[in-house]
Design a protein around this motif. Structure first.
Motif, PDB file in Angstrom:
ATOM      1  N   PRO A  38       0.807  -1.273   0.029  1.00 25.62           N
ATOM      2  CA  PRO A  38      -0.106  -0.066   0.147  1.00 25.62           C
ATOM      3  C   PRO A  38       1.031   1.426  -0.005  1.00 25.62           C
ATOM      4  O   PRO A  38       1.816   1.289   0.625  1.00 25.62           O
ATOM      5  N   GLN A  79      -2.797   2.989  -8.736  1.00 21.47           N
ATOM      6  CA  GLN A  79      -3.935   2.488  -8.186  1.00 21.47           C
ATOM      7  C   GLN A  79      -4.423   1.543  -8.466  1.00 21.47           C
ATOM      8  O   GLN A  79      -4.364   1.035  -9.763  1.00 21.47           O
ATOM      9  N   THR A  80      -4.972   0.398  -7.572  1.00 22.58           N
ATOM     10  CA  THR A  80      -5.487  -0.739  -8.166  1.00 22.58           C
ATOM     11  C   THR A  80      -6.779  -0.190  -8.809  1.00 22.58           C
ATOM     12  O   THR A  80      -7.484   0.951  -8.612  1.00 22.58           O
ATOM     13  N   ASP A 123      -9.905  -0.861  -7.717  1.00 29.26           N
ATOM     14  CA  ASP A 123     -10.720  -0.404  -6.893  1.00 29.26           C
ATOM     15  C   ASP A 123     -10.526   1.023  -6.273  1.00 29.26           C
ATOM     16  O   ASP A 123     -10.917   1.436  -5.282  1.00 29.26           O
ATOM     17  N   ASN A 134      -7.345   1.905  -4.555  1.00 30.16           N
ATOM     18  CA  ASN A 134      -6.366   2.030  -3.435  1.00 30.16           C
ATOM     19  C   ASN A 134      -4.933   2.269  -4.143  1.00 30.16           C
ATOM     20  O   ASN A 134      -4.575   1.741  -5.314  1.00 30.16           O
ATOM     21  N   MET A 167      -1.059   2.245  -4.392  1.00 31.54           N
ATOM     22  CA  MET A 167      -0.051   1.358  -4.127  1.00 31.54           C
ATOM     23  C   MET A 167       1.199   1.810  -4.589  1.00 31.54           C
ATOM     24  O   MET A 167       1.228   2.881  -5.409  1.00 31.54           O
TER      25      MET A 167
END
Length: 115
Positions: A42, A82-83, A85, A87, A89
């Motif tokens: 993260p 970003q993932t 969804d 998030n 990273m």
């Protein structure tokens, strides 16, 4: 565990915290050339010790990943994205971490060339 890392000249320095047991290699056009071994964490686990202004950024293709590199020595210590969804990273190049036994890590290959 907390790890320290940097580019070759030290202009980009950072700390990252997490459990480092496996890494990913990728055969896409940039990863193959860099030879990076990536550890995904993260973004909040990555703490910059130098100002963001010390870094340069390269993006390509869909421009989703910010490949961070040192404009002085050219080393790519990490990337950010970003993932799907949302998030945030970071993909840490473990070759830029201090005192890590690369041979002890489990390596998983990702076929980025096929994306």
């Amino acid at each position: 565990m907390k790890y320290t890392g940097s580019c070759h000249c030290g202009d980009i320095a950072f700390e990252v915290e997490g459990e480092l047991d496996s890494v990913t290699t990728c055969n896409c056009s940039i990863c193959q050339r860099k030879g990076a071994m990536m550890w995904f964490v993260p973004r909040v686990a990555l703490e910059l010790k130098t100002p963001e202004s010390a870094m340069a950024t390269y993006t390509f293709n869909k421009h989703n990943i910010q490949h961070r590199f040192c404009p002085r020595c050219g080393i790519h210590p990490f990337g950010e994205a970003q993932t799907p969804d949302g998030n945030a990273m970071a993909a840490i190049n473990v070759r830029c971490l201090d005192e890590v036994d690369l041979d002890a890590l489990s390596v998983q290959a990702f076929d980025g060339r096929s994306i």
